[in-house]
Design an enzyme around this catalytic site. Structure first.
Site, PDB file in Angstrom:
ATOM      1  N   ASP A  93       0.861  -1.185   0.000  1.00  0.00           N
ATOM      2  CA  ASP A  93       0.000   0.000   0.000  1.00  0.00           C
ATOM      3  C   ASP A  93       0.897   1.235   0.000  1.00  0.00           C
ATOM      4  O   ASP A  93       2.117   1.143   0.203  1.00  0.00           O
ATOM      5  CB  ASP A  93      -0.959  -0.043   1.202  1.00  0.00           C
ATOM      6  CG  ASP A  93      -2.235   0.756   0.927  1.00  0.00           C
ATOM      7  OD1 ASP A  93      -2.271   1.522  -0.054  1.00  0.00           O
ATOM      8  OD2 ASP A  93      -3.199   0.619   1.717  1.00  0.00           O
ATOM      9  N   ASP A 128      -4.139   7.071  -3.775  1.00  0.00           N
ATOM     10  CA  ASP A 128      -5.551   7.419  -3.971  1.00  0.00           C
ATOM     11  C   ASP A 128      -6.035   8.179  -2.742  1.00  0.00           C
ATOM     12  O   ASP A 128      -5.377   8.175  -1.702  1.00  0.00           O
ATOM     13  CB  ASP A 128      -6.379   6.141  -4.177  1.00  0.00           C
ATOM     14  CG  ASP A 128      -6.213   5.155  -3.034  1.00  0.00           C
ATOM     15  OD1 ASP A 128      -5.049   4.812  -2.707  1.00  0.00           O
ATOM     16  OD2 ASP A 128      -7.216   4.733  -2.435  1.00  0.00           O
ATOM     17  N   ALA A 196     -11.805   2.932   0.917  1.00  0.00           N
ATOM     18  CA  ALA A 196     -12.504   3.658   1.985  1.00  0.00           C
ATOM     19  C   ALA A 196     -13.661   2.854   2.563  1.00  0.00           C
ATOM     20  O   ALA A 196     -14.695   3.397   2.948  1.00  0.00           O
ATOM     21  CB  ALA A 196     -12.985   5.025   1.494  1.00  0.00           C
ATOM     22  N   CYS A 279     -13.476 -23.918  18.406  1.00  0.00           N
ATOM     23  CA  CYS A 279     -12.800 -24.144  17.129  1.00  0.00           C
ATOM     24  C   CYS A 279     -11.833 -25.314  17.255  1.00  0.00           C
ATOM     25  O   CYS A 279     -11.440 -25.689  18.351  1.00  0.00           O
ATOM     26  CB  CYS A 279     -12.089 -22.839  16.792  1.00  0.00           C
ATOM     27  SG  CYS A 279     -10.819 -22.916  15.547  1.00  0.00           S
ATOM     28  N   CYS A 281      -8.808 -25.420  15.431  1.00  0.00           N
ATOM     29  CA  CYS A 281      -7.487 -25.062  14.901  1.00  0.00           C
ATOM     30  C   CYS A 281      -6.424 -25.488  15.924  1.00  0.00           C
ATOM     31  O   CYS A 281      -6.755 -25.789  17.070  1.00  0.00           O
ATOM     32  CB  CYS A 281      -7.417 -23.566  14.575  1.00  0.00           C
ATOM     33  SG  CYS A 281      -7.052 -22.517  16.002  1.00  0.00           S
ATOM     34  N   CYS A 284      -6.660 -23.711  19.329  1.00  0.00           N
ATOM     35  CA  CYS A 284      -7.832 -24.003  20.160  1.00  0.00           C
ATOM     36  C   CYS A 284      -7.836 -25.434  20.676  1.00  0.00           C
ATOM     37  O   CYS A 284      -8.413 -25.719  21.722  1.00  0.00           O
ATOM     38  CB  CYS A 284      -9.103 -23.689  19.381  1.00  0.00           C
ATOM     39  SG  CYS A 284      -9.212 -21.943  18.975  1.00  0.00           S
TER      40      CYS A 284
HETATM   41  N1  GUN Z   1      -6.511   0.505   2.902  1.00  0.00           N
HETATM   42  C1  GUN Z   1      -7.788   0.497   3.342  1.00  0.00           C
HETATM   43  N2  GUN Z   1      -8.558   1.323   2.601  1.00  0.00           N
HETATM   44  C2  GUN Z   1      -7.764   1.840   1.653  1.00  0.00           C
HETATM   45  C3  GUN Z   1      -8.000   2.758   0.572  1.00  0.00           C
HETATM   46  O1  GUN Z   1      -9.096   3.252   0.340  1.00  0.00           O
HETATM   47  N3  GUN Z   1      -6.907   3.068  -0.210  1.00  0.00           N
HETATM   48  C4  GUN Z   1      -5.668   2.531   0.020  1.00  0.00           C
HETATM   49  N4  GUN Z   1      -4.676   2.846  -0.790  1.00  0.00           N
HETATM   50  N5  GUN Z   1      -5.438   1.668   1.034  1.00  0.00           N
HETATM   51  C5  GUN Z   1      -6.468   1.342   1.830  1.00  0.00           C
HETATM   52 ZN    ZN Z   2      -9.096 -21.769  16.744  1.00  0.00          ZN
END
Ligand code: GUN
Ligand code: ZN
Length: 493
Positions: A93, A128, A196, A279, A281, A284
């Site tokens: 990101d 963005d 978002a 669970c 796993c 657990c």
């Molecule tokens: N991580 C969670 N939401 C977003 C987003 O809207 N844009 C970016 N770039 N990373 C994110």
């Molecule tokens: Zn578990």
């Protein structure tokens, strides 16, 4: 045709696909869950995330790496895969999330893409602008303009074999989401995150999530790989896949563990209040809640994170199996029983049934009627549409009972809630092979009555009689007056 994404199988709008990630030299099967790895805090070693949990891809944040002196130079020197100890695909990101949280970041799309390329990212992200839900429209439009510029900068950048995300924003305005989707699909970028979503997901506003995603998908092409940014709670993954999302990223597994929270497919429990782990796993099976509470805090956090990640991957595998067997909507229905917000999500999804219908293949395992929401599934509507194409004789009985032994009708058809009438010859065809409860509910009867109404409308020259087994008044109100109605119980059948 998108170069790097191939769709193999469908159920509802959900699909199993293959995302080719050339720079990593791997192909990732979707739906895929990308665990979020904080480069500063490796709650679970990325090597284990691959080997023990089966993650083919993870996501980390290039902006955090770039702004942290202690690790930046090491990552630049060793490369991201070496630094994390992960030989699968790595998405990075850009700092947009920090932009949304803190209002400002000190990097441009050109700079952060160049940095992502240098550290060896396989799928990069431009800067963005994640406009929050319910922002005013002017702001949402202005932000979208900035995001468009970021996508243009990304197209112009030298990204080599790295794939690049084209995030779709637009806040809670469906028209803006759709326009943003159309614009993103028109770029030469590769993966399409709907952005978002975190504020909506955190407040369980699943109906709004669905509105945003379905709007974005109206603008995107059906063969675009879609990432639901910030979504990783196991409870909502089936719903998100059913609306056509392919990639997810989970920070929840680690963030929730920090707060002593234990994820399940129907919500979030608190370690503090648990007496048993439900669970199977490895965590657990080997521990009790009391042991985790009484032991070392860091160890408990790590173990909780491991459980959280196990249930999340388990749900992804269950979803893939459900797509293969054509039972994804049944799975979504089960999940919707776990939490009222999920029920809102399912209902909103079913409002979009025409979109689901376009992608839903026709033949698969039996349709299960599991709740009154089942009456609104695309198969029911599709059957009603099909009624218009069936030929009807002058005198037709449609009935829930067996055909009467002697009668003066030209034909006797079956009536099966929620579908309504059909010729007996179609009894063994999908979806009429449905498993339905003997005790039908008002929603199924009303949907069946809708089928009778459609048949009466499209066969104006046939005299139609309906035999029903005690339908509720609301259902009978749907049946047009020109249909003769007999209550089978009055006839003693
Ligand atoms: N991580 C969670 N939401 C977003 C987003 O809207 N844009 C970016 N770039 N990373 C994110
Ligand atoms: Zn578990």
């Amino acid at each position: 045709m998108r170069d790097h994404f191939e769709i193999r199988d469908h159920a509802a709008a959900g699909r199993i696909g293959r995302l080719e990630v050339p720079r990593a030299g791997v192909t990732v099967e979707t739906p895929a869950l990308l665990p979020v790895v904080n480069p500063n805090v490796l709650t679970i070693e990325p090597r284990r995330i691959r080997e023990e949990f089966g993650a083919e891809m993870l996501i980390t944040n290039s902006y955090i790496i770039r702004s942290t002196d202690r690790i930046r130079d090491r990552v630049l020197e060793e490369g991201l895969h070496e630094f994390l100890g992960f030989d699968g695909a790595i998405m990075t990101d850009s700092g947009s999330f920090q932009l949304a949280e803190y209002g400002d970041i000190d990097v441009t799309t050109a700079e952060i893409l160049e940095f992502q390329r240098r550290i060896g990212s396989d799928v990069a992200t431009p800067v963005d602008v994640p406009t929050p839900p319910d922002a005013d429209r002017d702001r949402a439009e202005r932000d979208l303009e900035t995001t468009r510029t970021a996508l243009a900068d990304a197209e112009a950048a030298d990204t080599g074999r790295m794939l690049v995300n084209a995030p779709v924003q637009g806040s809670t305005y469906p028209e803006l989401r759709e326009a943003a989707g159309r614009h993103a699909a028109g770029t030469d970028l590769d993966v399409f995150p709907v952005g978002a979503m975190v504020p909506l997901l955190n407040s369980y506003r699943y109906a709004d999530v669905i509105e945003a995603v379905t709007a974005a998908k109206r603008g995107l092409d059906p063969d675009c790989p879609v990432h639901l940014f910030g979504a990783g709670h196991p409870m909502m993954l089936a719903l998100a896949v059913a609306m056509g999302c392919d990639l997810f990223d989970s920070a929840a597994y680690a963030l929730m563990a920090r707060d002593g929270r234990y994820l399940t497919v129907s919500g979030t429990d608190h370690l503090a209040e648990m007496e048993y782990f439900p669970c199977s796993c490895p965590v657990c099976v080997d521990h009790t809640p009391a042991e985790l509470r009484e032991g070392d805090d860091d160890e408990a956090e790590r173990l909780l994170a491991e459980h959280n990640l196990h249930v999340t991957f388990e749900e992804i595998r269950r979803i893939k199996g459900a797509i293969r067997s054509g039972t994804l909507l049944e799975l979504v229905d089960r999940r919707a029983r776990g939490h009222p917000a999920m029920l809102d999500g399912l209902r909103t999804l079913l409002d979009r049934t025409d979109r689901l219908e376009a992608a839903d293949p026709v033949s698969k395992d039996a349709f299960f009627y599991t709740s009154h929401e089942s009456a609104r599934r695309p198969e029911v509507r599709r059957h009603h549409d099909r009624l218009a194409r069936l030929e009807t004789p002058p005198k037709l009985l449609v009935t829930e009972s067996k055909p009467p032994s002697n009668h003066e009708y030209d034909a006797v058809w079956r009536v099966k809630p929620p579908f309504g009438p059909f010729p007996r010859a179609l009894s063994e065809t999908y979806p009429l092979t449905a498993e339905t409860p003997d005790r039908t509910d008002a929603a199924a009867q009303t949907a069946a009555a809708e089928g009778v109404r459609r048949l009466a409308e499209t066969s104006p020259d046939s005299a139609i009689t309906l035999g029903h087994a005690g339908w509720v008044p609301e259902a009978l109100d749907v049946v047009p007056d020109r249909v003769d109605v007999e209550d089978l119980r009055d006839l003693g059948r």
